[in-house]
Design an enzyme around this catalytic site. Sequence first.
Site, mmCIF file in Angstrom:
data_model
loop_
_atom_site.group_PDB
_atom_site.id
_atom_site.type_symbol
_atom_site.label_atom_id
_atom_site.label_comp_id
_atom_site.label_asym_id
_atom_site.label_seq_id
_atom_site.Cartn_x
_atom_site.Cartn_y
_atom_site.Cartn_z
ATOM 1 N N GLU A 1 -23.876 -72.927 25.983
ATOM 2 C CA GLU A 1 -23.031 -72.980 27.182
ATOM 3 C C GLU A 1 -21.558 -73.127 26.794
ATOM 4 O O GLU A 1 -20.676 -72.476 27.377
ATOM 5 C CB GLU A 1 -23.463 -74.154 28.055
ATOM 6 C CG GLU A 1 -22.546 -74.447 29.227
ATOM 7 C CD GLU A 1 -22.556 -75.918 29.610
ATOM 8 O OE1 GLU A 1 -21.627 -76.333 30.326
ATOM 9 O OE2 GLU A 1 -23.467 -76.646 29.192
ATOM 10 N N ASP B 1 -18.976 -70.051 27.886
ATOM 11 C CA ASP B 1 -17.851 -70.288 28.788
ATOM 12 C C ASP B 1 -16.592 -69.606 28.263
ATOM 13 O O ASP B 1 -15.841 -68.978 29.019
ATOM 14 C CB ASP B 1 -17.636 -71.795 28.930
ATOM 15 C CG ASP B 1 -16.389 -72.136 29.721
ATOM 16 O OD1 ASP B 1 -16.357 -71.840 30.926
ATOM 17 O OD2 ASP B 1 -15.445 -72.697 29.134
ATOM 18 N N ASP C 1 -24.642 -73.484 34.008
ATOM 19 C CA ASP C 1 -24.687 -73.756 32.569
ATOM 20 C C ASP C 1 -25.592 -72.759 31.850
ATOM 21 O O ASP C 1 -25.253 -72.249 30.774
ATOM 22 C CB ASP C 1 -25.197 -75.178 32.318
ATOM 23 C CG ASP C 1 -24.214 -76.245 32.763
ATOM 24 O OD1 ASP C 1 -23.053 -75.898 33.049
ATOM 25 O OD2 ASP C 1 -24.613 -77.424 32.825
ATOM 26 N N GLU D 1 -23.960 -69.296 31.447
ATOM 27 C CA GLU D 1 -23.003 -69.270 30.334
ATOM 28 C C GLU D 1 -23.734 -69.242 28.994
ATOM 29 O O GLU D 1 -23.288 -68.575 28.045
ATOM 30 C CB GLU D 1 -22.080 -70.480 30.424
ATOM 31 C CG GLU D 1 -21.124 -70.416 31.605
ATOM 32 C CD GLU D 1 -20.345 -71.694 31.823
ATOM 33 O OE1 GLU D 1 -19.315 -71.647 32.515
ATOM 34 O OE2 GLU D 1 -20.766 -72.757 31.305
#
Length: 227
Positions: free
Chosen positions: A44, A48, A117, A120
């Site tokens: 994650e 991102d 989450d 990502e």
Amino acid sequence: MAEPPALDALFARLGRSVGRDLIDAALTHPSAGGPARPDYQRLEFLGDRVLMLVIAEALLNRWPGEAEGKLAPRLNDLVRKETCAAVASDLNLGAHLRMERSDSKAGGRKRLTTLGDAMEAVIAAVYLDAGFEAAREVILRHWGPRIAAQGSVAPQDPKSALQEWAEGRGLGKPVYALVSRDGPDHAPRFVIAAQLTNGAAAQGVAASKREAEKAAAAALLERLAHD
């Protein structure tokens, strides 16, 4: 702990397949992770950043004449947790998550923060499995319509909009206060109150203080619009 369904349907919706070890980690909730089974938190973190880079580049190309001050809210709108969760829902990602039965029964497969989450993490899995161009293709496939849907006027952050509304009426800056924080570390729940000097107030709930403040500001703006 029930095993998630086969991945073929997910790969078809995603637009490509991903190596088994990477996709397993990307779809493992912290409640089901451990020393022998990595969860999605590290992926994650990477996903991102990959998402932000791809979306930032796409916005520069779509809006070549816009200043940074207008591009920033566009970017924030497209990479925020709610948008990631919406894409995850389109992919039915929640059905493929591996998590403890108690979390699943508590609605974990539909929880905004969990879906955001995991989305990502899937982006990071694609990046590590096949490189930047593959990740870029996946992101633009699923974020492209959302980029196109942004109009010529950049979306405004609710906190900025509330501050402009308040200061334009001589009320000064809004005040944000933490009402409560509960939930486990991997799924916190913040309740934030936004209040103006004239007494108008509203609350917002989210998985981070920042997002809860935005939710509170949006709720207060909606209340003010109907007063």
